[in-house]
Design a protein around this motif. Sequence first.
Motif, PDB file in Angstrom:
ATOM      1  N   ALA A 548       0.835  -1.198   0.000  1.00  0.00           N
ATOM      2  CA  ALA A 548       0.000   0.000   0.000  1.00  0.00           C
ATOM      3  C   ALA A 548       0.874   1.254   0.000  1.00  0.00           C
ATOM      4  O   ALA A 548       1.973   1.271   0.569  1.00  0.00           O
ATOM      5  CB  ALA A 548      -0.904  -0.006   1.237  1.00  0.00           C
ATOM      6  N   LEU A 549       0.368   2.309  -0.646  1.00  0.00           N
ATOM      7  CA  LEU A 549       1.129   3.551  -0.761  1.00  0.00           C
ATOM      8  C   LEU A 549       1.077   4.344   0.538  1.00  0.00           C
ATOM      9  O   LEU A 549       0.162   4.175   1.362  1.00  0.00           O
ATOM     10  CB  LEU A 549       0.560   4.396  -1.913  1.00  0.00           C
ATOM     11  N   LEU A 550       2.053   5.254   0.698  1.00  0.00           N
ATOM     12  CA  LEU A 550       2.122   6.095   1.896  1.00  0.00           C
ATOM     13  C   LEU A 550       1.209   7.305   1.718  1.00  0.00           C
ATOM     14  O   LEU A 550       1.652   8.442   1.546  1.00  0.00           O
ATOM     15  CB  LEU A 550       3.561   6.527   2.169  1.00  0.00           C
ATOM     16  N   GLU A 570      12.661  -1.688   8.316  1.00  0.00           N
ATOM     17  CA  GLU A 570      13.613  -1.642   7.200  1.00  0.00           C
ATOM     18  C   GLU A 570      12.959  -1.097   5.934  1.00  0.00           C
ATOM     19  O   GLU A 570      13.581  -0.336   5.177  1.00  0.00           O
ATOM     20  CB  GLU A 570      14.173  -3.040   6.930  1.00  0.00           C
ATOM     21  N   LYS A 571      11.714  -1.476   5.712  1.00  0.00           N
ATOM     22  CA  LYS A 571      11.018  -0.990   4.511  1.00  0.00           C
ATOM     23  C   LYS A 571      10.821   0.515   4.579  1.00  0.00           C
ATOM     24  O   LYS A 571      10.999   1.226   3.571  1.00  0.00           O
ATOM     25  CB  LYS A 571       9.675  -1.704   4.359  1.00  0.00           C
ATOM     26  N   VAL A 572      10.474   1.021   5.766  1.00  0.00           N
ATOM     27  CA  VAL A 572      10.335   2.469   5.929  1.00  0.00           C
ATOM     28  C   VAL A 572      11.674   3.155   5.680  1.00  0.00           C
ATOM     29  O   VAL A 572      11.746   4.205   5.019  1.00  0.00           O
ATOM     30  CB  VAL A 572       9.799   2.803   7.336  1.00  0.00           C
ATOM     31  N   PHE A 573      12.736   2.566   6.203  1.00  0.00           N
ATOM     32  CA  PHE A 573      14.065   3.152   6.018  1.00  0.00           C
ATOM     33  C   PHE A 573      14.449   3.191   4.537  1.00  0.00           C
ATOM     34  O   PHE A 573      15.006   4.186   4.051  1.00  0.00           O
ATOM     35  CB  PHE A 573      15.086   2.340   6.819  1.00  0.00           C
ATOM     36  N   GLU A 583       8.042  11.264   0.004  1.00  0.00           N
ATOM     37  CA  GLU A 583       8.135   9.955   0.666  1.00  0.00           C
ATOM     38  C   GLU A 583       9.200   9.967   1.750  1.00  0.00           C
ATOM     39  O   GLU A 583       9.041   9.331   2.801  1.00  0.00           O
ATOM     40  CB  GLU A 583       8.431   8.862  -0.363  1.00  0.00           C
ATOM     41  N   LYS A 584      10.284  10.670   1.517  1.00  0.00           N
ATOM     42  CA  LYS A 584      11.328  10.782   2.541  1.00  0.00           C
ATOM     43  C   LYS A 584      10.768  11.434   3.809  1.00  0.00           C
ATOM     44  O   LYS A 584      11.019  10.981   4.932  1.00  0.00           O
ATOM     45  CB  LYS A 584      12.509  11.598   2.017  1.00  0.00           C
ATOM     46  N   ILE A 585      10.000  12.503   3.593  1.00  0.00           N
ATOM     47  CA  ILE A 585       9.410  13.199   4.747  1.00  0.00           C
ATOM     48  C   ILE A 585       8.432  12.277   5.479  1.00  0.00           C
ATOM     49  O   ILE A 585       8.421  12.205   6.713  1.00  0.00           O
ATOM     50  CB  ILE A 585       8.709  14.483   4.282  1.00  0.00           C
ATOM     51  N   ALA A 586       7.620  11.545   4.712  1.00  0.00           N
ATOM     52  CA  ALA A 586       6.653  10.629   5.328  1.00  0.00           C
ATOM     53  C   ALA A 586       7.365   9.525   6.106  1.00  0.00           C
ATOM     54  O   ALA A 586       6.970   9.192   7.235  1.00  0.00           O
ATOM     55  CB  ALA A 586       5.752  10.029   4.248  1.00  0.00           C
TER      56      ALA A 586
END
Length: 1305
Positions: A548-550, A570-573, A583-586
Amino acid sequence: MAASIGTLRLWDNVLELTKKSQDKGSDPLIWAVHLSSQLNSAGVSLPSPELANLLVSHICWDNNNPISWKFLEKALISNIVPPLLVLALLSTRVTPKRHTQPAAFRLYMELLKRHAFKLKSHVESNNYEVIMDSIDSILHLSQIFGIKVTDSGSLLLEFIVSTVWQLVEAALEDEGLLELTEERKFKWNVSQDMELDGSGSYDVKRNEYQQIMQSRNTVMAVELIGLFLQDKTTSKILFLARRNMPIHWRSFIQDIEVLAVNSSSLRNSKIMTPEILLQLISDDYKIGSEEKKANYLQEISAIMSSSSAGISHKVSGSSLWISIDLALEDAMDGSQVDTTSAIEIITSLVKALQALNGTSWHDCFLGLWMAALRLVQRERDPIEGPMPRLDTRLSMLLSIIPLVVSDLIEDEENGPQNNVYFQNAQNLKESRRSDLVSSLQILGDYQSLLTPPQSTIPAANQAAAKALMFVSGVDVGSNAYFDLVNMKDMANNISGSLHHLIVETCIARNLLDTSAYFWPGYVAGHLNQIPHGMPAQVPGWSTFMKGALLTPVMVNALVSEPASSLAEVEKVFEIAVKGSDDEKIAAATILCGASLIRGWNVQEHTIYFITRLLSPPPPANYSGNDSHLIAYAPMLNILLVGIAPIDCVQIFSLHGLVPPLAGSLMPICEVFGSCVPNISWTLTTGEEISAHAVFSNAFALLLKLWRFNHPPLEYGFGDVPPVGSQLTPEYILLMRNSLLVSSGGNVDRNRKRLSAVVKTSGPDPIFVDSFPKLKAWYRQHQACLVSTLSGLVRSPVHQIVDSLLNMMFRKINRNQPMDFVSESSSSSGPGTEDASLRPVLPAWDILEAVPFVVDAALTACTHGILSPRELCTGLKDLTDFLPASLAIIVSYFSAEVSRGVWKPVCMNGTDWPSPAANLSTVEEHIKNILAATNVNVPRLFAGISSPFTLPLPLAAFLSLTITYKLDTASQRFLNLAGPALEALAAGCPWPCTPIVASLWTQKAKKWSDFLVFSSSRTVFLHDNHAVAQLLKSCFTVTLGLNNSLVSAHGGVGALLGHGFGSNSYGEMSAVAPGFLYLRVYRSIRDIMFLREDILSILMQCVKEIASNGKTPKGKNETKYGQVSVSASLTKVKLAAQLGASILWISGGQGLVQSLINETLPSWFISAHQDESGPGGPVSMLSGYALGYFTVFCGAFAWGVDSSMSGSRWRPRFLGSHMEFLASALNGKITLGCDPVTWRSYVTGFVNLMAGCMPSWVVEVDLEVLKRLSKGLVQWNEDELALKLLEAGGVGATGAAAELICQRES
């Protein structure tokens, strides 16, 4: 040449005399007398190694007859030849020929039985060293065993081992069992050609006779092996081999086990059985395994009372782990971070307490969990204020402690395979993992500790529900149900506890498996209906992992719910590294959300990833002149704001991330502090941030990592490293750089983890010199702290000062009288009409000018040009313009207050705010807090009356802080200013602190309890006697010596109480003395006096314990019987442990080393008056108290092994103390203390060190050990001297073996 010829002629004559005597059938005694006379006349020293060679060569094999053996026996008895050398010579010649010469082998074993056990005379002979060197050259012992130490004692040990091993090998070979043993590089019995009868005939009868002899010889050899293992002297020598030659010992034992299991000769023996032989080599036969350490402690009790044996004096219950409770509670103080991970500190502490208390790992783990649970329960009724709260305590319980347990278990499971004790632990004891399981099962019985705080009830219920679903047959591996099923509805009838959260985090870290769900009573009930239908997909970790997308909804869901697995984090990182800007900010927002605070299973990974994101690598195709960090500004700012709260900073500190975090923040400060503020970025929320904002957030966070506003004088005293105030930028970077090389050897696993983080975020060392702007500010900051500002010359800084003053005081008409008391005190804030007045300059340039700006403003206020309200409004405008300038204002005011050049101002409510409304109430609360801990400082509260004054810098800074709103944005900077304001007030005369607290209480009533408590702490800065009173209260309540204080029962509950709380009137209830001390000691400027104070209080407590331990007259035990001695020693040990814990926590390794190196020797050299008279029970208990105190201090500061970073200092300071002990015992130092105290100290200290800390003994100089053991022998403490040498490693093995022989009765 002539001498050589004479020697040859002498030995020819000896041989001729021997042959003639044998031919004549002379009495061996007459031969021995003649031979001795002949050798004495020739000046040959007896016993003679040359004669031994001659006689053995004579027998083997031309004269292998009874008369030759009788002559050899008489030579041995008459001490003409050295027995051990003869036995060594015979072993190389007779044993390999035992099949063809069974009679000779029999006679050799008879000589072994008669002479191998009489070692005392051998060790004390004149040419002992020469004889052992000769044995080594014959048997090649040094080469075979590979031991570099070749002193005579070590060779003696090797000789005993080789003799027994040769017999074992011979028995195995005779019975055809040798092929069952492991292959070795050497064999003791090198086979030789079989000799046949000269006539070539085959004598059947002779063959039968030899077979009978061989069979009997094998039985005798097996019995002789048992005799070596049973004999008091040789068995102790073999035990030394077991300790110091683990590889050889294991092979040796395996051979004996093969023999015991398969030998028919052993079963035919009448005096030795397989069971006895196996028992003799078992780990239970000799003390040495881990579970026997308590015996060393029990021996001290036996020493104290000759009428009672084996008194157990272990401290029971929670008091065993009081040091852990203190360390955990100390880690909750948010006033200062630590560069050393709490994981490393607690792991070392647990090892030390387990060794010194002699407990099982089951008890150890149980004590650790209960201490952490008590830590959480002390936050059940918290007070409001800017300090670490429940989140930090839960992090300790559910993240730090599981990591500690994990490291302890891995230490055992990945231990050194060549260590015999490791093998014993693996084979004969339950593993630490099993002990963890049993401890967690028992933990479920302590329901009062397991009640979850209100905020964790949902998580606890969810953990219980997960277990219930698993037991009911629902697969919960993917956690999908927790995202898709309404858990609130499901958990209505499920009541979870902290026990469920602990078990869940242990399962997540593979410390437990899911069989824990089936423990009796772990879950109650059963699901009647398992949900089968899945509702529609809802945002959460499961849907995120499925791709799912952020979206904003998803981001909010992931921020509010902690990740449960490393894969999720790890996936968030990866998104934060490779995703788009949005996406980086999210991703950064998600990492700083619930996963950071409550993601206990993955918390360390979350903060590792955040630290790495703060040091992003330059893009592959980056070629710009500016730093690549500028492009990451939005993400960096999200991270900086996200980890700014006190709990977050404290969690970073607990995990040891302060040095890597500082290494990531410094480049950000350097880059963004050099940018002009016209660079800005717009976030997805519409918020606009500037370079000044990013810099200010990074700079404020960096300054929280050390006591930047304290003068360098407080960083240390003399040679003693400071406690935590050494957190300067240089020191933090030194710690960070040291992690780059901390990845191998004996480095603990936590440091290896941190090393991996540092290497990933920045593989090269960094230094303050790497950041010119930061370095320039830091040098100016240090100069500002220690000296007055120098005059400004016309320079760019002068122009910046003018520009800033114009911006701050733009509304003042300088042509009119300056009286603006009625003006609004609120900051005008940024506005379009003010934009032209704001200098467009890099932050570093502004910070350079701020001290001069503040100095000019204060001067203007002093001369009436500025009113107090205008001064505060201007300062607030400055901090609104550049929030980082607050730090420079703090350091300037701190320096100016300490100089005392500014006149005090009257806090009258007109020019400056007045504290009169509630000052008396604040003072009364402070008195109550102190009175509850038996601290009385009447002079501080005498004569406090109006008018109330404060030094101008303090009044200005106080007024500035009051202008801040108590919102999230301001909180980041108030967290920086708050401790500085407290320190600033504490450095001023009393009652400045109550005045500050009164005024802040008027602004933030919900913080009133916190502010009052903080004010009470500063009392101890003004009076060292108050600190001594508080320390005495700590000892008194813990030991239960005073019924009027808190609890007559003592222990942890009395020492730390229940943290903060409120009484029935809504006022803050009294805090326990230990809890108060842990919030006080960091502010004590000179901690050196604690050494003498704690030592003095410890001795006072010993006297009180001794007096309370006396049995009333008329009872069966008239004085210090078994019960009273045991009870007294229990409290003495607890007092020593408490004193060591407080000293170590207060002053760290430096203060401990100063105590051991300076204070203790001075105490023993000085004379002390004892009212009970010399030599009494007080003297004896005092010595044991000091022994425990010293060993506890050393164990806390240096650890029990070499894994702790502080252990590198142990050889130096421990060696110095051992040199003092040895010199005093040898009469080189004259002591003034009671001889009984000295003796009990030395024996107690050595007993504890040798029994519980054997790795310490190995590091002490061998000559010092020998001198100390010699002194103990002079005291008739032979067993203790031997124990010391046994623990001294391979180098001391020889001396230990010789002492064993010399003690032979």
